[in-house]
Write a protein that holds these residues in place. Structure first.
Motif, PDB file in Angstrom:
ATOM      1  N   ARG A 296       0.799  -1.303   0.204  1.00 49.02           N
ATOM      2  CA  ARG A 296       0.048  -0.119   0.075  1.00 49.02           C
ATOM      3  C   ARG A 296       0.796   1.120   0.073  1.00 49.02           C
ATOM      4  N   SER A 330      -2.088  -8.881   2.997  1.00 47.49           N
ATOM      5  CA  SER A 330      -1.909  -7.184   2.868  1.00 47.49           C
ATOM      6  C   SER A 330      -2.971  -7.216   4.233  1.00 47.49           C
ATOM      7  N   LYS A 331      -3.930  -7.974   4.399  1.00 50.69           N
ATOM      8  CA  LYS A 331      -4.991  -7.780   5.628  1.00 50.69           C
ATOM      9  C   LYS A 331      -4.209  -7.888   6.797  1.00 50.69           C
ATOM     10  N   TYR A 333      -0.815  -7.610   7.408  1.00 52.02           N
ATOM     11  CA  TYR A 333       0.409  -6.588   7.453  1.00 52.02           C
ATOM     12  C   TYR A 333      -0.534  -5.365   7.945  1.00 52.02           C
ATOM     13  N   SER A 334      -1.804  -4.932   7.450  1.00 55.65           N
ATOM     14  CA  SER A 334      -2.400  -3.826   8.074  1.00 55.65           C
ATOM     15  C   SER A 334      -2.725  -3.519   9.342  1.00 55.65           C
ATOM     16  N   HIS A 337       0.299  -2.201  10.968  1.00 54.68           N
ATOM     17  CA  HIS A 337       0.756  -0.808  10.107  1.00 54.68           C
ATOM     18  C   HIS A 337      -0.512  -0.239   9.623  1.00 54.68           C
ATOM     19  N   THR A 339      -1.383   2.500   8.586  1.00 57.08           N
ATOM     20  CA  THR A 339      -1.561   3.407   7.357  1.00 57.08           C
ATOM     21  C   THR A 339      -1.436   2.383   6.175  1.00 57.08           C
ATOM     22  N   GLU A 340      -1.328   1.080   6.330  1.00 55.31           N
ATOM     23  CA  GLU A 340      -1.271   0.076   5.192  1.00 55.31           C
ATOM     24  C   GLU A 340      -2.818  -0.299   4.765  1.00 55.31           C
ATOM     25  N   LYS A 341      -3.662   0.253   4.337  1.00 55.51           N
ATOM     26  CA  LYS A 341      -4.992  -0.096   4.042  1.00 55.51           C
ATOM     27  C   LYS A 341      -4.998  -1.655   3.260  1.00 55.51           C
ATOM     28  N   ALA A 342      -5.643  -2.463   3.690  1.00 57.88           N
ATOM     29  CA  ALA A 342      -5.579  -3.712   2.746  1.00 57.88           C
ATOM     30  C   ALA A 342      -5.992  -3.542   1.435  1.00 57.88           C
TER      31      ALA A 342
END
Ligand code: GUN
Ligand code: FE
Length: 416
Positions: A296, A330-331, A333-334, A337, A339-342
């Motif tokens: 992201r 990505s989910k 990781y979000s 984190h 700011t890391e929208k999935a």
């Protein structure tokens, strides 16, 4: 020619278009446009009706190792460098036997086609004759994409260690032969990664790229030990990315770099300036405990990213499964984190169709003028009362579909 069905495609990362029960018109292999009703006096022989099935752009996988196909799933208890030494290099060494290579490449390409990856960029091995077979078979099968003979002249086992001049001469020969004899399969310069290419080889490849205006593919910042090794090999250059740049191997709009996990802000600035495609290999990065690319963050910074399989470090070439896994990671990781929208499903589709297809040309979308490269997908919803919308069918295909659900494949308007 007209095809009828439910069309889903992504003109950009943020646009997800769903056209239900429409006709697409295709001429000379390209999309002309969509119609709600057939134009008057269209001959019925000119129409293929796919009923309630969904039709999506075929997948493009811009990072895959063709010879490693036979190793998928093997050796994942190791990290990158021992995995290369103990599993990958011995396997690639066998491709000096062109007959063996030809047999493997046929199986590999049949699988790609079955899974709906109709455009790709593949690493072969150092072997010129086997690489040519891969190019030729892919062309004959109706696929499109790039293939590179791998270059390696340092830090490699003796059976994969090339003489520098010979490596360059073999590369040039394949560039010329493919331009002469092939149409949809093109050559791409393929230095394996910095640790296995001397400065002399990188300089020579940079020159070949200039002379023939070649695209380039390689690996960048995949594993912490690898990054440290590159620092030791090139203490006078500021970063891993800077090494490729110093030798003319970051060619604007024409470069694929796999992984790109551990990057400084300055490296990201340089990669963005050159519009390098970062081929994100989430499954591979999990299998080899490499790390998680901040997808992201990179997308938000305007870096070009695509979803790629990296077989055999990724264990499956099926891009629907790569999309699902990329979203799942990505989910997770979000969570740590904020700011890391999935990644969303539409974004996942984009990063496996038009996002990477742009590297090849007008590929990966159903906009006017695009090559009609498509997959017709049948998801069984025959249980009374369980009819699914086209969007739901796509979601179920991405998460739990396989090649049995792909009932037709088109390249340039031709069913292959
Ligand atoms: N870095 C250099 N070679 C390779 C390879 O074959 N696979 C992966 N994942 N990384 C590499
Ligand atoms: Fe790779």
């Amino acid at each position: 020619m007209f095809l009828k069905g439910n069309f889903l495609y992504t003109p950009s990362q943020t646009e997800f278009i769903i056209l239900e029960k429409q006709y697409i018109q295709i001429e000379d292999g390209k999309v002309l446009g969509f119609f709600q009703d057939l134009p008057a006096n269209t001959a019925s022989s000119d129409v293929v009706d796919y009923g309630d099935d969904i039709i999506i752009p075929a997948f493009t996988d811009l990072h895959i190792h063709a010879p490693q196909y036979i190793n998928r799933g093997l050796g994942f208890d190791e990290e990158l460098l021992p995995w290369l030494e103990n599993y990958t290099f011995p396997t690639e060494g066998r491709f000096s036997d062109t007959d063996f290579a030809t047999r493997v490449y046929r199986v590999f390409l049949s699988r790609l086609k079955a899974e709906g990856t109709l455009c790709f960029s593949a690493f072969a091995t150092i072997h010129k004759d086997a690489t040519w077979q891969l190019m030729k078979i892919a062309e004959d099968m109706g696929l499109k994409g790039y293939v590179g003979k791998v270059n390696m002249d340092r830090n490699s086992p003796d059976y994969l260690l090339e003489d520098t001049e010979r490596s360059l001469a073999d590369t040039e020969e394949l560039v010329l032969r493919s331009r002469e004899e092939l149409d949809r399969i093109r050559f791409i310069a393929t230095p394996r990664f910095v640790p296995s290419t001397t400065e002399k080889l990188m300089t020579g490849l940079g020159r070949l790229c200039e002379t023939y205006d070649l695209p380039v593919q390689s690996h960048l910042s995949e594993n912490r030990h690898e990054v440290e090794w590159v620092r030791e090999l090139h203490p006078n250059l500021p970063s891993y990315t800077a090494v490729y740049d110093a030798f003319g191997l970051l060619r604007p709009h024409k470069t694929l770099m796999a992984h790109a996990i551990y990057l400084s802000d300055e490296e990201k600035r340089l990669l963005k300036e050159k519009d390098v495609y970062l081929t994100h290999c989430a499954q591979s990065n999990a299998n080899l405990t490499s790390g998680i690319m901040p997808l992201r963050e990179n997308l938000t910074k305007g870096l070009t990213c695509t979803i790629a399989s990296d077989v055999a470090a990724g264990h499956t070439p099926a891009m629907n499964k790569q999309i699902a896994l990329t979203i799942e990671i990505s989910k997770l990781y979000s969570l740590n984190h904020p700011t890391e929208k999935a990644l969303t499903i539409g974004e996942g589709l984009y990063l496996a169709t038009k996002g990477p297809g742009r590297f090849y040309g007008n590929v990966g979308s159903f906009e006017k003028g695009y090559d009609f490269d498509a997959l017709v997908i049948h998801m069984d919803d025959s249980i009374e009362g369980l009819e699914r919308t086209p969007s739901e069918k796509l979601q179920q295909f991405i998460y739990d579909g396989d090649d049995r659900n792909i009932i037709a494949r088109y390249v340039n308007g031709n069913k292959i």
